[in-house]
Scaffold this motif. Sequence first.
Motif, PDB file in Angstrom:
ATOM      1  N   LEU A  88       0.807  -1.219   0.000  1.00  0.00           N
ATOM      2  CA  LEU A  88       0.000   0.000   0.000  1.00  0.00           C
ATOM      3  C   LEU A  88       0.842   1.271   0.000  1.00  0.00           C
ATOM      4  N   SER A  89       2.007   1.253   0.608  1.00  0.00           N
ATOM      5  CA  SER A  89       2.823   2.468   0.697  1.00  0.00           C
ATOM      6  C   SER A  89       3.335   2.929  -0.667  1.00  0.00           C
ATOM      7  N   ARG A  90       3.264   2.074  -1.684  1.00  0.00           N
ATOM      8  CA  ARG A  90       3.774   2.422  -3.009  1.00  0.00           C
ATOM      9  C   ARG A  90       2.664   2.784  -3.996  1.00  0.00           C
ATOM     10  N   LEU A  91       1.418   2.763  -3.535  1.00  0.00           N
ATOM     11  CA  LEU A  91       0.300   2.874  -4.467  1.00  0.00           C
ATOM     12  C   LEU A  91      -0.611   4.056  -4.165  1.00  0.00           C
ATOM     13  N   LEU A 117      -1.073   4.987   3.465  1.00  0.00           N
ATOM     14  CA  LEU A 117      -2.227   4.556   2.669  1.00  0.00           C
ATOM     15  C   LEU A 117      -2.751   5.785   1.942  1.00  0.00           C
ATOM     16  N   THR A 118      -2.650   5.773   0.623  1.00  0.00           N
ATOM     17  CA  THR A 118      -3.095   6.908  -0.184  1.00  0.00           C
ATOM     18  C   THR A 118      -4.351   6.498  -0.930  1.00  0.00           C
ATOM     19  N   LEU A 119      -5.485   6.984  -0.443  1.00  0.00           N
ATOM     20  CA  LEU A 119      -6.800   6.652  -0.992  1.00  0.00           C
ATOM     21  C   LEU A 119      -7.443   7.949  -1.472  1.00  0.00           C
ATOM     22  N   GLN A 120      -7.496   8.111  -2.767  1.00  0.00           N
ATOM     23  CA  GLN A 120      -7.941   9.365  -3.372  1.00  0.00           C
ATOM     24  C   GLN A 120      -9.453   9.509  -3.321  1.00  0.00           C
ATOM     25  N   ASP A 121      -9.916  10.685  -2.919  1.00  0.00           N
ATOM     26  CA  ASP A 121     -11.347  10.971  -2.982  1.00  0.00           C
ATOM     27  C   ASP A 121     -11.785  10.939  -4.442  1.00  0.00           C
ATOM     28  N   PRO A 122     -12.934  10.323  -4.753  1.00  0.00           N
ATOM     29  CA  PRO A 122     -13.338  10.183  -6.160  1.00  0.00           C
ATOM     30  C   PRO A 122     -13.747  11.485  -6.833  1.00  0.00           C
ATOM     31  N   PHE A 123     -13.984  12.536  -6.060  1.00  0.00           N
ATOM     32  CA  PHE A 123     -14.385  13.810  -6.643  1.00  0.00           C
ATOM     33  C   PHE A 123     -13.355  14.905  -6.357  1.00  0.00           C
ATOM     34  N   ALA A 137      -1.047   1.667  11.832  1.00  0.00           N
ATOM     35  CA  ALA A 137      -2.437   1.267  11.575  1.00  0.00           C
ATOM     36  C   ALA A 137      -2.561   0.606  10.203  1.00  0.00           C
ATOM     37  N   VAL A 138      -1.825   1.100   9.207  1.00  0.00           N
ATOM     38  CA  VAL A 138      -1.867   0.497   7.876  1.00  0.00           C
ATOM     39  C   VAL A 138      -1.284  -0.910   7.924  1.00  0.00           C
ATOM     40  N   SER A 139      -0.184  -1.067   8.678  1.00  0.00           N
ATOM     41  CA  SER A 139       0.421  -2.393   8.822  1.00  0.00           C
ATOM     42  C   SER A 139      -0.534  -3.366   9.492  1.00  0.00           C
ATOM     43  N   ARG A 140      -1.261  -2.876  10.502  1.00  0.00           N
ATOM     44  CA  ARG A 140      -2.227  -3.738  11.176  1.00  0.00           C
ATOM     45  C   ARG A 140      -3.372  -4.102  10.246  1.00  0.00           C
TER      46      ARG A 140
END
Length: 251
Positions: A88-91, A117-123, A137-140
């Motif tokens: 996730l850290s690379r995406l 964790l890079t999760l882009q807002d869809p708008f 938290a991402v690792s968990r």
Amino acid sequence: GNPSGGGPLLTNYALTLLVVFFLQSRSPPVLPSGLRLRDLAGPEDRAEVGGWDCSFPRDPSVLEPSGNTQSTGSLLAEFFSYFGGLELSRLLLSPREGRALPRPPPGALGGLRPGPLTLQDPFELSHNVAANVPPRAVSRFSRCCREAAKFCRGPEFRHRSRRGRPWGVLGLLRPGGAPENDGGGFTIPLPLRPRGGSGGPGGFREVCGAVGFVLGNVLGCGCDPGGGPRVERGVPEEGEEPPRDPSDPGG
């Protein structure tokens, strides 16, 4: 999730977007990407908010039916396997495009702040909805997904246990390290507390009654309100009124 927002946890909005993104990334996709929704939007559906194109069709009949024939159980198992295997850290997870992209450098995409964790807002494409989540938290999250995927590959996910042990989705809900009782069950705490006091208004009591009805009469769980004597399958204790069926308008 974190219902109060912020903090070091994934918000409910971020968790929902993870599910949407996963369903978009299947082959064939279960849900269309944000770009596809934009292309399907008619002239009356065009909308711009804060300079961002937020267009999508209001009429669901214009959406193409999905060609994905996977069962719900298969998709659930694949969800855990998918996120447990991603680095996730690379995406950049983009519900707008419906696929994972290489993580951009800081300041790209209008100032998007990448993170573990890079999760882009869809708008609002410059907003990382998981920017508050720290590496731990991402690792968990990744570790829990791998453990859940392992459970889904076993017989306890697909077949009812002959020993009365939790199976299927109930097995996934079991807290880590939770001891089983003599009947093979386990306890999941639900800290329902009213704001500003211990008694709570009548509306809060109705909510608790509805939750108790669903857990006891629909799901067949035992309820232990307040840590007291166990109440089985929605049967009231002595002197207590039974929980009201929320589907019964007459009470």
